[in-house]
Write an enzyme that holds these catalytic residues in place. Structure first.
Site, PDB file in Angstrom:
ATOM      1  N   CYS A 142       0.829  -1.209   0.000  1.00 19.97           N
ATOM      2  CA  CYS A 142       0.000   0.000   0.000  1.00 19.97           C
ATOM      3  C   CYS A 142       0.866   1.264   0.000  1.00 19.97           C
ATOM      4  O   CYS A 142       1.622   1.499  -0.917  1.00 19.97           O
ATOM      5  CB  CYS A 142      -1.002  -0.043   1.142  1.00 19.97           C
ATOM      6  SG  CYS A 142      -2.390   1.108   0.898  1.00 19.97           S
ATOM      7  N   HIS A 235      -4.244  -4.748  -0.288  1.00 23.93           N
ATOM      8  CA  HIS A 235      -4.042  -5.412   1.006  1.00 23.93           C
ATOM      9  C   HIS A 235      -4.498  -6.865   0.930  1.00 23.93           C
ATOM     10  O   HIS A 235      -5.567  -7.223   1.434  1.00 23.93           O
ATOM     11  CB  HIS A 235      -4.834  -4.692   2.097  1.00 23.93           C
ATOM     12  CG  HIS A 235      -4.284  -3.359   2.467  1.00 23.93           C
ATOM     13  ND1 HIS A 235      -3.220  -3.204   3.326  1.00 23.93           N
ATOM     14  CD2 HIS A 235      -4.647  -2.113   2.084  1.00 23.93           C
ATOM     15  CE1 HIS A 235      -2.952  -1.910   3.475  1.00 23.93           C
ATOM     16  NE2 HIS A 235      -3.800  -1.233   2.729  1.00 23.93           N
ATOM     17  N   GLU A 237      -3.434  -9.101   2.649  1.00 18.35           N
ATOM     18  CA  GLU A 237      -3.355  -9.650   4.006  1.00 18.35           C
ATOM     19  C   GLU A 237      -4.590  -9.370   4.849  1.00 18.35           C
ATOM     20  O   GLU A 237      -4.718  -9.925   5.955  1.00 18.35           O
ATOM     21  CB  GLU A 237      -2.124  -9.082   4.726  1.00 18.35           C
ATOM     22  CG  GLU A 237      -2.260  -7.677   5.280  1.00 18.35           C
ATOM     23  CD  GLU A 237      -2.151  -6.565   4.247  1.00 18.35           C
ATOM     24  OE1 GLU A 237      -2.245  -5.387   4.637  1.00 18.35           O
ATOM     25  OE2 GLU A 237      -1.975  -6.880   3.041  1.00 18.35           O
TER      26      GLU A 237
END
Length: 305
Positions: A142, A235, A237
């Site tokens: 990011c 993202h 994750e």
């Protein structure tokens, strides 16, 4: 194989409830294996949540990983207990002589600030340069992806009129790369950002490879130095409820945040979110560890250059 984590790290107990095999440092000393060393520079405000999200993905590899956490001396987080930082994180200046097989640098909520005006920009730039000689492969996530692209390659970031917010389909541009081994023709990725990098700027730089993008949210993954650097604008994750938490936190407070796209069934925030990115997120991190960290790192970690 398990992950080797610092003793008493909160993520250990959280992930045990998900049947993820983790191992604290005390138990790991009995293992006669050279684990891969992974360092995480966690710039996100709520450290424990980000730690757990990343460790969850890293746990999916059959290789043993030794996870360390790095912090900036020039920045003190406000949303994480000081005791947690002192127990589990070390300053960059203390770790600068160490070498690591892999590194992850997270995003940070400073997208509306010019890079050079970020309080810790000088120290972060030093870490970027250090990673090139002390780490086999680095993931920039990011804002960190935007920051590193700017630092190394002069790629500017552009402010968005509204937050890029939701789960977006991504097109793979170089499916032959090992990082995409086992992927379908497209994959979903969460995005939550107020700025972007432009496709034309990436393509104009011969040192960069645009390897995944989206018609909805633009550049998503850039690779450099044959996989020693990956820049991910989203993202992968994120946990299932992360965007939901962000939406409910910002609703009525900001005027640039809409309902996250492609997230709630029928766009109804009263319904549990649909998780459409988890399988590819696990596969991406597994491929990164296997093909760009494990197979590229020397047996003697001190020979990384």
């Amino acid at each position: 194989m398990p992950l080797r984590l610092p003793d008493r790290l909160p993520a250990i107990e959280l992930l045990k409830h998900e049947n993820i095999f983790v191992m604290d440092t005390t138990r790991a000393h009995h293992q006669d294996i050279r684990p891969l060393r992974i360092v995480i520079l966690n710039l996100m405000p709520i450290k424990i949540t980000t730690e757990t999200d990343l460790i969850r993905l890293l746990s999916n590899t059959p290789l043993q990983l030794d996870i360390s956490f790095m912090k900036l001396k020039s920045h003190t987080p406000k949303n994480t207990p000081v005791e947690h930082m002192m127990m589990f994180y070390r300053d960059f200046e203390v770790m600068r002589d160490e070498k690591f097989d892999g590194m992850i640098i997270t995003g940070a909520p400073v997208e509306n600030i010019p890079f050079e005006d970020v309080r810790y920009w000088t120290e972060l730039s030093e870490i970027f340069a250090w990673a090139r000689s002390h780490v086999t492969s680095t993931l920039y996530i990011c804002w960190a992806a935007q920051a590193a692209l700017y630092h190394f390659y002069g790629i500017p970031k552009y402010q968005l009129p509204k937050k890029m917010f939701g789960i977006f389909p991504q097109t793979i541009l170089q499916p032959q790369l090992p990082i995409f081994r086992g992927f379908d023709d497209y994959f979903m990725m969460p995005h939550s950002r107020h700025s972007e990098v432009h496709r034309d700027d990436i393509l104009a730089n011969p040192s960069l490879q645009l390897i995944a993008e989206s018609a909805d949210c633009g550049v998503s993954i850039v690779m450099a130095r044959a996989g020693r650097e990956f820049f991910i604008t989203g993202h992968m994750e994120y946990a299932p409820n992360t965007l939901d938490n962000e939406y409910r936190r910002d609703k009525g407070i900001r005027d640039d945040v809409d309902l996250p796209r492609n997230y709630y069934p029928h766009d109804d925030p009263a319904l549990p979110p649909l998780v459409t990115w988890r399988a590819h997120a696990n596969l991406f991190y597994n491929n990164w560890i296997n093909y760009y960290v494990y197979q590229e790192t020397p047996f003697d970690i001190n020979s990384i250059n």
